[in-house]
Design an enzyme around this catalytic site. Structure first.
Site: not given
Length: 245
Positions: A133, A179, A211
């Protein structure tokens, strides 16, 4: 941008059970979690650049232990210095981004100090970066001469296309089907850039996950568990091929 800024999905997920086996040390003046391989060798090393849960999050420390079990001296630097997300407190993602989330002027020096410390204090010869991330941006930023030799990122955020264009080392990406941070159009944009570079690249897309799956998925759901494990094995195979001297 090659990926969008972080959103609420960056702070959603499941805490994983397990006892970590590493230790906390200071490397290059930076607080780090450190996991040694069985042979204690440090010549092939990995830096994990975490999501906004920070270096103290149990999930990512367990992942560091797994990389160590696969033969890599693994380090998680504290990129946040107390500004990571506390899941036990009320959380507003936009307020966090505006007021607390570290930026390049803060994270770059921490990364540089960690890399310097690993090469000088631990005689690291080959250095890979793992970015989840938030951390994906810094793997790509430092995938250059004098930085990281090899990179891997899962569901990256905040990556600028110029950062991808500036890469010189091999990069592997694990992406989620669902995502909003790294959606299909951003994956295609990234792929278009990677195709023009000389460095090897790989992008795997995992269905039935969203995600954050590589760190915070629900392990009680078989497809999520499978995707997390395969994304990890993707990273190990990539480093085995391109990082080990």
């Amino acid at each position: 941008m090659a990926s969008n800024p972080i959103g609420r999905c960056c702070a959603v997920g499941v805490k994983h059970e397990g006892t970590t086996t590493g230790e906390e040390k200071t490397i290059g003046g930076v607080k780090c979690y450190v996991a040694y391989p069985e042979d204690k060798k440090t010549e092939n090393a990995l830096i994990i650049f975490t999501d906004i849960m920070g270096y103290g999050f149990n999930n990512v420390r367990l992942i560091a232990d797994q990389y160590a079990a696969n033969g890599y001296f693994t380090v998680i630097p504290d990129l946040f210095n107390g500004n990571e997300v506390d899941l036990n407190q009320p959380f507003d993602i936009q307020k966090y981004i505006a007021e607390k989330m570290p930026r390049v002027p803060t994270v770059d020096p921490i990364t540089t100090a960690t890399i310097k410390g690993l090469r000088e204090e631990y005689a690291v010869k080959r250095l890979g970066g793992v970015g989840y991330c938030f951390g994906g941006k810094y793997v790509i930023r430092f995938l250059k001469q004098g930085g990281l030799d090899v990179g891997y990122t899962a569901h990256p955020s905040f990556v600028d296309k110029e950062e991808v264009e500036g890469m010189v080392g091999p990069l592997s990406i694990a992406a989620a089907e669902t995502d909003q941070i790294f959606p299909a159009e951003k994956r295609r944009e990234t792929e278009d850039i990677l195709q023009k570079l000389e460095a090897p690249y790989q992008m795997n897309l995992f269905s039935d996950v969203s995600h954050g799956f590589a760190v915070r998925c629900d392990l009680s759901k078989p497809r999520e568990k499978f995707a997390k494990e395969q994304a990890f094995l993707q990273a190990v195979a990539w480093f085995d091929e391109y990082l080990k001297a």
